[in-house]
Scaffold this active site. Structure first.
Site, PDB file in Angstrom:
ATOM      1  N   CYS A 226       0.622  -7.265  73.176  1.00  0.00           N
ATOM      2  CA  CYS A 226      -0.248  -8.298  73.902  1.00  0.00           C
ATOM      3  C   CYS A 226      -1.627  -8.262  73.085  1.00  0.00           C
ATOM      4  O   CYS A 226      -1.732  -8.358  71.834  1.00  0.00           O
ATOM      5  CB  CYS A 226      -0.305  -8.203  75.254  1.00  0.00           C
TER       6      CYS A 226
ATOM      7  N   HIS B  57       5.272  -7.529  77.578  1.00  0.00           N
ATOM      8  CA  HIS B  57       4.886  -6.337  78.537  1.00  0.00           C
ATOM      9  C   HIS B  57       6.304  -5.907  78.947  1.00  0.00           C
ATOM     10  O   HIS B  57       7.078  -6.711  79.327  1.00  0.00           O
ATOM     11  CB  HIS B  57       3.956  -6.867  79.586  1.00  0.00           C
TER      12      HIS B  57
END
Length: 500
Positions: free
Chosen positions: A341, A439
């Site tokens: 991310c 994630h």
């Protein structure tokens, strides 16, 4: 009628989340319809779940974990108000899963608190209509007398839910009896009658040594101590950054205390605004893997692989990396690197429209330059659960199959040249570096195993054979057993007997 138990604490990090998760699983095992709840949370560890509108929203990781323990589908009602700190005294305000704006403390209480309270009450009522028991988790200390008129997670929840209150105190900190006594003394008078008891957590040693203190505290307060929970980590994900080593020290999580030929060290830069660091938990539990949190002015000596984690403010954390020289050390590092991310964005060539996120710079920021990708920020935030097909490249070489996780980020990343996309979507991979927005990547056995195997190979070591598991219970069942074996749950009015 729905019963509600508020797991309140004398301070932060005393074990409230573990007790709440354990109670959720203990009730679910008995066939009770139970749901977790936290009216207001402050955390940068979030998970993507279904919102009240049917879209995707975000909640704190603790309530996601507790929903798994309770065996219910997680929704934004479990954590209707989430504050995500971003530095400089500001937090992103998330109400019923939707990010609204960045607010300071005064702005929140002056302009948004009533709306937040209304959302919290609405969510509680929907949960109470669908479940027999609500296990509510407080935040920090319930004895913050400066906040008693606006303490949404503790005082307000106790009142609008008419909750039985269980006060949790951590004895490992020292001064547990004084902390418990002071907390009970400082409770609003109107809540005293709702306190069902107290629980002492993280105790090491012979419980009989506590008996004189327990008798004295019960005599002084009239509140029974319902249990003493021994020190034991059931393996639940941590909620806040107090659970990882200090940013000024090189600290190890998981693995052996001393590295040897059977061990690899995965380095994680301790970003000032680190978020979703629970992405690293599955690696830390892997045999032969030590996760080493690195201060930004530290070296990569002895590190075999690197994971750059998520960030609540990617631009400012990138500037911190550059100021400390950590970006130079990353470019010189020759082992496998994964960016998750915000870490993906940091590893790219540049970030444009940086002023959307940062007050320090408004235009273009040069990034580390290890991936041929440019990220442009906009006000839109991407939230979704996702499943990707893994084609093993670079740090995930040899991996295949599908991986599941979630995306929660601002900014879109575009390759600046022809690239491999080992996880589809906006992922980018080279022989040595991988960037992805997924994630939960390492919660997938295939991706985790591929990365660990690749780091062992790059380090010139043989991966150890997995040892037989000493405890086959899930973290949720371990937490439940900790609670049921050591706490008199019958005193909470949730039914008896509680022998499992």
């Amino acid at each position: 009628m729905t019963e509600t138990v508020l797991i309140a604490g004398t301070a932060s990090h005393v074990g409230k989340s573990t007790v709440a998760a354990g109670l959720c699983r203990a009730l679910a095992r008995r066939g009770v319809s139970v749901a977790p709840y936290k009216a207001q949370n402050m955390s940068n560890n979030a998970r993507v779940v279904v919102s009240q509108s049917g879209d995707w929203g975000e909640i704190g990781v603790a309530q996601y974990v507790q929903a798994t323990a309770a065996e219910v589908t997680p929704t934004t009602d479990l954590n209707p108000v989430l504050l995500k700190p971003r530095g400089d005294g500001e937090s992103q305000l998330v109400i019923q899963g939707e990010a609204t704006e960045h607010v300071g403390v005064d702005d929140y209480y002056d302009d948004h608190w009533e709306r937040a309270r209304e959302a919290a009450v609405d969510s509680y009522r929907r949960l109470a209509a669908d479940h027999d028991v609500i296990v509510a988790e407080g935040a920090g200390s319930i004895a913050e007398i400066n906040l008693h008129d606006r303490d949404l997670a503790n005082v307000e929840t106790a009142e609008f839910a008419d909750a039985e209150i269980l006060v949790v105190v951590d004895i490992e900190r020292g001064g547990a009896f004084a902390s418990l006594y002071g907390t009970l003394e400082l409770l609003p008078d109107r809540l005293h009658g709702q306190v069902a008891g107290a629980v002492i957590t993280k105790f090491r040693g012979d419980r009989s040594l506590l008996e004189p203190g327990i008798e004295e505290i019960e005599d002084r307060t009239g509140v029974p101590v319902l249990g003493v929970i021994p020190y034991d980590d059931p393996g639940l994900p941590a909620e806040d950054s107090i659970s990882i080593p200090d940013r000024d020290e090189r600290g190890v999580v998981g693995g052996d205390d001393v590295a040897d030929e059977r061990t690899i060290n995965v380095g994680v830069p301790r970003l000032p605004r680190i978020s979703n660091f629970t992405d690293l938990d599955p690696l830390a539990r892997e045999p032969g893997v030590r996760v080493v949190y690195l201060p930004l002015d530290g070296s990569l000596s002895g590190i075999d692989g690197v994971v750059v984690p998520g960030s609540k403010n990617t631009v400012d954390d990138l500037l911190a990396l550059r100021e400390s020289g950590f970006d130079d050390r990353l470019r010189a590092f020759d082992g496998p690197i994964v960016g998750l991310c915000g870490g993906f964005q940091i590893l790219g060539e540049r970030i444009t429209n940086a002023g959307i996120e940062s007050t320090a710079v408004s235009g273009t920021v040069e990034a580390v330059g290890l991936l041929p990708v440019e990220t442009r920020f906009s006000a839109d935030k991407r939230l979704e659960r996702t499943t990707r097909t893994l084609s093993g490249v670079g740090p995930l070489a040899g991996g295949s199959g599908t991986v599941s996780g979630y995306e929660i980020h601002m900014g879109r990343s575009t390759p600046t040249e022809s690239v491999e996309r080992p996880l589809g979507g906006e992922s980018v991979g080279t022989e040595r570096v991988l960037g992805t927005y997924v994630h939960g990547l390492f919660e997938n056995d295939n991706a985790r195993s591929a990365f660990v195997e690749r780091v062992f190979e790059a380090a010139g070591r043989n991966r150890p054979e997995p040892e037989a598991r000493r405890d086959d219970r899930s973290p949720y069942d371990r937490a439940a057993d900790l609670v049921t074996d050591n706490v008199d749950l019958g005193a909470l009015g949730l039914g008896e007997p509680w022998s499992e």
